[in-house]
Design an enzyme around this catalytic site. Structure first.
Site, short mmCIF file in Angstrom:
data_model
loop_
_atom_site.label_atom_id
_atom_site.label_comp_id
_atom_site.label_asym_id
_atom_site.label_seq_id
_atom_site.Cartn_x
_atom_site.Cartn_y
_atom_site.Cartn_z
N TYR A 189 -15.63 1.73 -3.76
CA TYR A 189 -14.47 2.37 -3.95
C TYR A 189 -13.93 3.90 -2.81
CZ TYR A 189 -10.58 4.24 -7.05
OH TYR A 189 -8.95 4.57 -6.96
N GLU A 224 -5.27 3.02 -2.30
CA GLU A 224 -6.65 2.51 -3.18
C GLU A 224 -7.09 0.80 -2.29
OE1 GLU A 224 -6.07 1.02 -7.59
OE2 GLU A 224 -7.50 2.79 -7.47
#
Ligand code: GDP
Ligand code: MN
Length: 432
Positions: free
Chosen positions: A153, A241
């Site tokens: 991530y 993101e």
């Protein structure tokens, strides 16, 4: 909070006003902003990324099943990934109103791409991040699928508690990062970036290492991270993101998913990006409200709420529920208010047939209560308001405002504080 309905309403408000969810879990200070943040679809974000040297898969976008099939043929890949384009995340585990499960599908057969796209386009996709009924899918992305050997991530955020950008990463990607933040906070890594100095090589390298990239992959990941940071700055993003930020067995670091939010205050210098704003997921009434710089959120109760500021909206929502009522909608005035906006606000609020009472809860800081009071009386007269109106004003010029309301001769119930206002509006609805 008490009921699921209350939780759902609060979540809608929260999603609208909060900073990225990861920070809501991680930082003590909940951060509010009165403005909507532009969101792009994945395919639009990925186009920006690839234009800036960030590695994404080859892809096409399709509006119809036939186009999706053709796109797959044109891609000429070993395997395809078909992805529904909606602004919410969690698509992989979502469900369509057509019955199809999963907003992200892998297949080796172009014909299957067409068949699956048929069950996506025109149907609603419900995910953990959407309302129950989901969001209508108008477009799908058809991309060359790559094998993924590891999912990490990575996000870059503008974080007020650091007064600047922060890199946030976790070697545990692909999954719901809020869960990782809650259960394994030691697996969340942060790098604060000095916006004047820019990202340092050592920071990008350290993040790449923390994400678990080894050998030559470490340099490659660091290079991608730097490119993502440069993109973030250049386009005035508030959030980039990438989940998953993955690696392939062939040794490539790839951004498999992309979500970019933008600072609405930068619209004047990011005209091309803001022109991509896809308003198709908004309710028409939201777009109408936006024309007057108002923010509208529809809920399913019967008390219309007219407030200023997101925090006050959430407090109002809570207190109505606590007193046994349900909000029908929220209209947020934001900061600098004009009398004409108050009129438009009332028009929008009362357009909803579910509304049986209106609660005005305005805290005058920058906002002058007298302007609100004049707007209210004008709106009441011109719109011939049919439902009871409860008004709680506090702050700048409140006495003059109260005089305006009291002398108007209109049937307005005034409330001394928020609790009182909630009780009185719930009582109005109960009487009906
Ligand atoms: P989200 O569910 O909305 O976050 O959509 P994502 O784009 O993140 O896709 C969901 C999941 O599908 C990812 O976490 C991956 O595990 C998987 N996925 C997406 N693209 C590919 C791909 O090209 N190859 C493989 N093997 N898996 C993929
Ligand atoms: Mn994802």
């Amino acid at each position: 909070m008490a009921s699921p309905a209350a939780a759902q309403a609060w979540k809608l408000l929260r999603d609208l006003v909060l900073r990225p969810p990861l920070l809501a879990v991680r930082s003590q200070a909940v951060q509010l902003t009165p403005r909507r943040w532009l969101n792009l679809q994945e395919y639009q974000s990925k186009k920006l990324m690839s234009d800036h040297g960030v590695r994404v898969q080859r892809f096409f976008v399709a509006d119809t099943a036939k186009e999706a099939l053709e796109a797959a043929k044109k891609l000429n890949a070993k395997e395809f990934v078909l992805k529904a384009q909606i602004l919410a995340g969690g698509r992989g585990k979502g469900v369509f109103s057509s019955g199809l499960k999963g907003g992200v599908h892998l297949t080796k057969d172009p014909q299957v791409v067409g068949q699956l796209a048929k069950q996506m386009i025109g149907y609603n996709l419900a995910t953990k991040q959407t309302a129950k009924e989901g969001v209508k899918v108008n477009k799908v992305m058809v991309a060359e699928a790559l094998d993924i050997s590891r999912e990490t991530y990575l996000a870059i955020l503008m974080d007020r508690s650091y007064n600047g950008p922060v890199l946030v990463g976790s070697p545990q990607g692909g999954v719901d990062i809020e869960e990782v933040a809650a259960s394994n906070p030691e697996l969340i890594f942060k790098e604060q970036i000095d916006i004047m100095e820019g990202i340092k090589d050592s920071q990008a390298q350290r993040m790449a290492e923390n994400l678990g990239f080894l050998g030559p992959l470490k340099n490659q990941a660091a290079d991608q991270i730097k490119k993502l940071y440069n993109l973030f700055l250049k386009i005035d993003a508030t959030q980039v993101e990438v989940n998953p930020f993955g690696e392939t067995p062939e040794g490539q670091v790839v951004c498999f998913d992309a979500k970019i939010n933008f600072d609405d205050n930068a619209e004047f210098r990011q005209k091309d990006i803001f022109a991509m704003d896809d308003k198709s997921e908004n309710e028409p009434i939201e777009n109408e409200a936006a024309k007057y710089d108002l923010k509208y959120i529809g809920l399913d109760g019967n008390i219309a709420c007219f407030v200023n500021g997101a925090g006050l909206a959430m407090a109002t929502c809570d207190i109505i529920f606590l007193n046994g009522g349900k909000p029908a909608n929220f209209l947020d005035l934001g900061g600098g208010v004009k009398e004409s906006q108050v009129y438009q606000a009332f028009k929008l609020l009362t357009a909803d047939p579910k509304v049986e009472a209106i609660l005005v809860n305005i805290f005058g800081g920058i906002v002058n209560c007298a302007i609100i009071a004049n707007g209210i009386t004008k709106a009441c007269r011109e719109l011939e308001l049919k439902v009871p109106l409860v008004v709680r004003l506090e702050g700048t010029n409140v006495h003059e405002a109260q005089n305006i309301l009291n002398n108007s001769g209109l049937p307005i119930t005034s409330a001394i504080d928020l609790e009182d206002a909630a009780k009185k509006s719930v009582a109005c609805v109960a009487k009906k």
